[in-house]
Design an enzyme around this catalytic site. Structure first.
Site, PDB file in Angstrom:
ATOM      1  N   ARG A  42       0.875  -1.190   0.002  1.00 43.28           N
ATOM      2  CA  ARG A  42      -0.108  -0.219  -0.010  1.00 43.28           C
ATOM      3  C   ARG A  42       1.005   1.403   0.190  1.00 43.28           C
ATOM      4  O   ARG A  42       0.639   2.384  -0.446  1.00 43.28           O
ATOM      5  CB  ARG A  42      -0.925   0.017   1.215  1.00 43.28           C
ATOM      6  N   GLU A  72     -10.003   5.371   6.902  1.00 47.81           N
ATOM      7  CA  GLU A  72      -8.594   5.800   7.053  1.00 47.81           C
ATOM      8  C   GLU A  72      -8.327   7.203   6.211  1.00 47.81           C
ATOM      9  O   GLU A  72      -7.197   7.717   6.740  1.00 47.81           O
ATOM     10  CB  GLU A  72      -7.883   4.594   6.391  1.00 47.81           C
TER      11      GLU A  72
HETATM   12  N1  LUZ Z   1      -5.483  -4.488   5.517  1.00 49.28           N
HETATM   13  C1  LUZ Z   1      -5.373  -5.297   4.694  1.00 49.28           C
HETATM   14  C2  LUZ Z   1      -5.763  -3.352   5.356  1.00 49.28           C
HETATM   15  O1  LUZ Z   1      -4.977  -6.627   4.984  1.00 49.28           O
HETATM   16  N2  LUZ Z   1      -5.090  -4.886   3.335  1.00 49.28           N
HETATM   17  C3  LUZ Z   1      -5.381  -3.673   3.081  1.00 49.28           C
HETATM   18  O2  LUZ Z   1      -5.285  -3.223   1.881  1.00 49.28           O
HETATM   19  C4  LUZ Z   1      -5.650  -2.837   4.008  1.00 49.28           C
HETATM   20  N3  LUZ Z   1      -5.561  -1.555   3.553  1.00 49.28           N
HETATM   21  C5  LUZ Z   1      -5.775  -0.495   4.778  1.00 49.28           C
HETATM   22  C6  LUZ Z   1      -5.885  -1.176   5.903  1.00 49.28           C
HETATM   23  N4  LUZ Z   1      -5.969  -2.451   6.195  1.00 49.28           N
HETATM   24 MO1  MOS Z   2      -6.948  -1.494   9.184  1.00 47.84          MO
HETATM   25  S1  MOS Z   2      -4.910  -0.440   9.130  1.00 47.84           S
HETATM   26  O1  MOS Z   2      -6.764  -2.823  10.442  1.00 47.84           O
HETATM   27  O2  MOS Z   2      -7.926  -0.823   8.121  1.00 47.84           O
END
Ligand code: LUZ
Ligand code: MOS
Length: 749
Positions: A304, A706
């Site tokens: 990400r 987020e």
């Molecule tokens: N968790 C995950 C996340 O497993 N994959 C993601 O793309 C993600 N993105 C944001 C927060 N948690």
């Molecule tokens: Mo998340 S960083 O558990 O969306």
């Protein structure tokens, strides 16, 4: 509509794991963890501890009947250490006793000797020593190397952003209870009930159907319970499997801070090239992610970072690479933004460096490069329904940026000891799990024979009000009042194979499943209603607890339709599955269309720096945010405000510190400062952007969990602006958080 939990929250009646009434034979667990960051265990003596009255048993890896393995993406993490320890706080054993107090006493009686091995605490050092979690990942668009040669202006530099403690109010914990035939039921404070179920089954050596995970709600998660809620539940389950008695384990704050991972610190190097019109032509960036001692979610988080490395800008030539560096820190993990904020901090730093060198306002470069319709992201997705400039221009106009700037200049001219700074922070955040196979959810809906409704989904309520949104979807689609709908706990027996509640995608994924299930129920009920009303089925409408035929002008109550459906033996239960359409990503090419859509916004941050003390205040943050068509503006604004405070905290005062020996120094709330009411922005204004919303979002209401965290990055650059006004000779540094100590040094260096 208010958050449906607000009534019980306010009265202290909401139930969390620690509030469950325990069975009277319940035992209490406590982890014994490594007192060194890296080494070989040469001896451990449990005998004295085990002899203490009230201690039932001390479990170690030798007691595991299945696999001693809890790694999610890569199997590189033992539940309990075997011969070696790899971080300070790594679980080694699990003491089970009649009371918590006895377990604590026993822990102090365990004797351990560790033969110490060299310790790595920083990503840079890990890279130099070739210590990695996995192979690096790299995204490319155009040819950055060639393009850089043609650029009029080229700048390079290094940035650092530190970790961040989740500080969920409710610490990690679980309560496991033996059922018949070796089945176990666990109440867990987890964002990922299915991961807990899967890991419990794996470690116990039983199949998943023997394990039931139930989640009532979480007192906060922020990513810290996406993966790292699992080990405590597994430990309790191991004890239950062998002792056949309920076992509860709730971590105290110190243990939680010491043993759990945090947001990843990033050490990054960039090269940015601009042409004579200030267009960014090329961007090269290398991210060194401090992953800690095991993979946990680091590879996904690294990914990400690459997705968001160019933030809200179109850059035709990009070359980005990320190394997940293995160090002797607790495995770092998901944290709201999931690597995105770290990526965005670097590009904003690169632009700030360029602007400083060219002696122009940073926002001129930002504005010249904002994404527009049909621009290509470095990962191949074409940007559509882009609201970037819309939020930017609206913010400038609605908040009268010119006036803010002239007043700031006037203040700065009139004051010597205080200086004000301003920054603009655009955000673009992709919605969907970057790992395409995770983008699915289910809902199970029961209409009871009295017309009341129970909704189960895979969504975990963690304060983000997802249950309220699910209830809104159900009540709206069924045409019944909210008080007829109840949100059930999140339970693996009712809704299986769930993805964690994460990636800002929970309301979209589970909401779409609720919508689908409710629509299917309505289709069946329409037949019954048309019959009862003697009306054309096409004319039947369900609304506000009444079922009516528009043309025939006849109506009956919802309850009457349900009662009739019961007599006709119609199924009043529906299970629906939703999988995000159109998304795909090819990891061999690092190209695709991974996101359902993007969320956009712009924040204007205003700060005042006390130039004698190095302290600062966030005067105001003014935001234009793209909610789509918000289904609950009260809740969504709350998410923006909370994320903003958390983002500002990460960039300013929250300072994680580890000693060279790998020990967490900021190990209590006296040494780790999170934003409080005094350090929060004095004023926060949020204007929802007027848009049509996006079909891929639930009821066109865009994901909000987020994206707004990254507005907080604006605070760093606003402080930097004020410093520069006070000390024009200051050589910019990009080393977050910008604590008052660092600000003071910047003012006078
Ligand atoms: N968790 C995950 C996340 O497993 N994959 C993601 O793309 C993600 N993105 C944001 C927060 N948690
Ligand atoms: Mo998340 S960083 O558990 O969306």
């Amino acid at each position: 509509m208010k958050n449906i939990d607000s009534y019980t929250h306010l009265r202290g009646e909401s139930l969390f794991v620690d509030d469950i009434i325990t069975r009277q034979d319940t035992l209490y667990g406590l982890v014994f963890d490594s007192p060194k960051a890296h080494g070989k265990i040469s001896s451990i003596n449990y005998a004295i501890a085990e002899a203490l009255e009230g201690v039932i048993k001390i479990f170690t890896y030798k007691d595991i009947l299945g696999k001693n393995q809890i790694g999610g993406i890569i199997p590189d993490e033992p539940l309990w250490a075997e011969e070696e320890v790899h971080f300070w706080g790594q679980p080694i054993a699990f003491i089970v006793a009649e009371t918590e107090a006895i377990a604590k006493k026993a822990r102090a009686l365990i004797e351990i000797e560790i033969e110490e091995l060299p310790i790595i605490t920083t990503a840079r050092e890990a890279k130099e020593k070739g210590s990695f979690i996995n192979a690096p990942r790299s995204f490319r668009l155009g040819n950055a190397n060639e393009a850089l040669k043609k650029c009029k202006h080229i700048f390079e530099g290094n940035t650092f952003s530190n970790g961040q403690e989740h500080l969920y109010l409710e610490t990690q914990g679980a309560y496991a209870v033996p059922m018949e035939n070796g089945n176990i039921k666990i109440t867990s404070s987890t964002q990922g009930p299915t991961s807990v179920q899967k890991m419990v089954a794996q470690v116990l050596g039983v199949s998943m159907h023997k394990i039931e995970i139930d989640v009532i709600r979480l007192g906060g998660g922020f990513g810290g319970k996406e993966d790292q809620a699992t080990p405590w539940a597994v430990m309790a389950a191991v004890a239950v499997q062998q002792l056949k008695k309920p076992v509860k384990y709730i971590l105290n704050r110190h243990d939680d801070l010491r043993m759990t991972g945090k947001r990843h610190p990033y050490d990054s190097t960039y090269k940015i090239g601009l042409d004579e019109h200030l267009k960014i032509i090329a961007y090269e960036v290398e991210f060194l992610q401090n992953s800690g001692a095991a993979a946990d979610l680091s590879p996904a988080i690294a990914e990400r970072t690459l997705f968001h490395a160019t933030n809200s800008y179109y850059i035709p030539n990009v070359s980005s690479i990320v190394h997940s560096c293995k160090t002797n820190l607790p495995p770092n993990t998901a944290f709201r933004g999931f690597g995105g904020p770290q990526g965005m901090f670097v590009i904003e730093s690169a632009i700030a460096r360029a602007a400083d060198a060219l002696k122009i306002d940073k926002k001129i470069i930002q504005e010249a490069n904002l994404l527009v319709e049909n621009d290509t992201f470095s990962y191949g997705q074409i940007a559509t329904k882009v609201e970037m400039k819309n939020t930017w221009n609206t913010a400038k106009k609605q908040f009268n940026l010119e006036k803010i700037e002239s007043e700031t200049a006037k203040f700065n001219a009139a004051n010597t000891n205080y200086k004000k700074g301003i920054s603009l922070m655009p955000i673009t955040f992709g919605i969907s799990f970057t790992n395409t196979p995770m983008n699915h959810a289910r809902a199970l809906i029961h209409i009871y024979q009295d017309g009341s409704v129970g909704v189960s989904t895979g969504a975990v309520e963690m304060g983000q009000s997802v249950n309220t949104k699910m209830l809104q979807v159900a009540s709206q689609t069924l045409g019944i009042s909210p008080n007829k709908v109840k949100l059930e706990t999140t339970n693996t027996t009712r809704v299986a194979n769930t993805s964690p509640s994460a990636a800002s995608a929970t309301a979209d994924l589970n909401g779409k499943a609720v919508l689908k299930a409710c629509k299917a129920l309505i289709e069946r009920l329409k037949v019954i209603a048309a019959n009862l009303l003697n009306a054309n089925i096409e004319h039947i409408v369900f609304k506000e607890d009444v079922v009516f035929a528009t043309k025939e002008d006849v109506a009956i109550s919802w309850e009457e339709v349900i009662a009739a459906a019961m007599l006709k033996r119609v199924a009043l239960t529906e299970n629906a599955h939703y999988a995000t359409p159109t998304i795909h990503f090819d990891k061999t090419k690092e190209k695709g269309h991974p996101f359902a859509y993007h969320v956009y916004g712009t924040a204007i941050t205003q700060v005042t720096v006390d130039c004698m003390r190095g302290t600062y205040e966030i005067d105001a943050v003014k935001i234009v945010h793209d909610f789509g068509k918000s289904m609950n503006l009260g809740i969504d604004i709350g998410q923006v405000e909370g994320a903003l405070a958390q983002g500002i905290g990460w960039m300013t005062i929250e300072e994680i510190a580890y000693g060279k020996d790998g020990r967490l120094l900021s190990n209590a709330l006296s040494t780790y400062k999170v934003p409080d009411v005094f350090s929060a922005a004095k004023k926060v204004e949020i204007i929802p952007l007027e848009t049509q919303g996006n079909e891929m979002a639930i009821l066109k209401s865009k994901a909000v969990g987020e994206p707004p965290l990254m507005y907080g990055i604006g605070a760093y650059f606003a402080i930097q602006h004020a410093i520069k006004v006070f000390n024009p000779k200051h050589k910019l540094q990009f080393h977050a958080p910008y604590t008052p100590e660092k600000v003071l040094l910047s003012l006078y260096k």
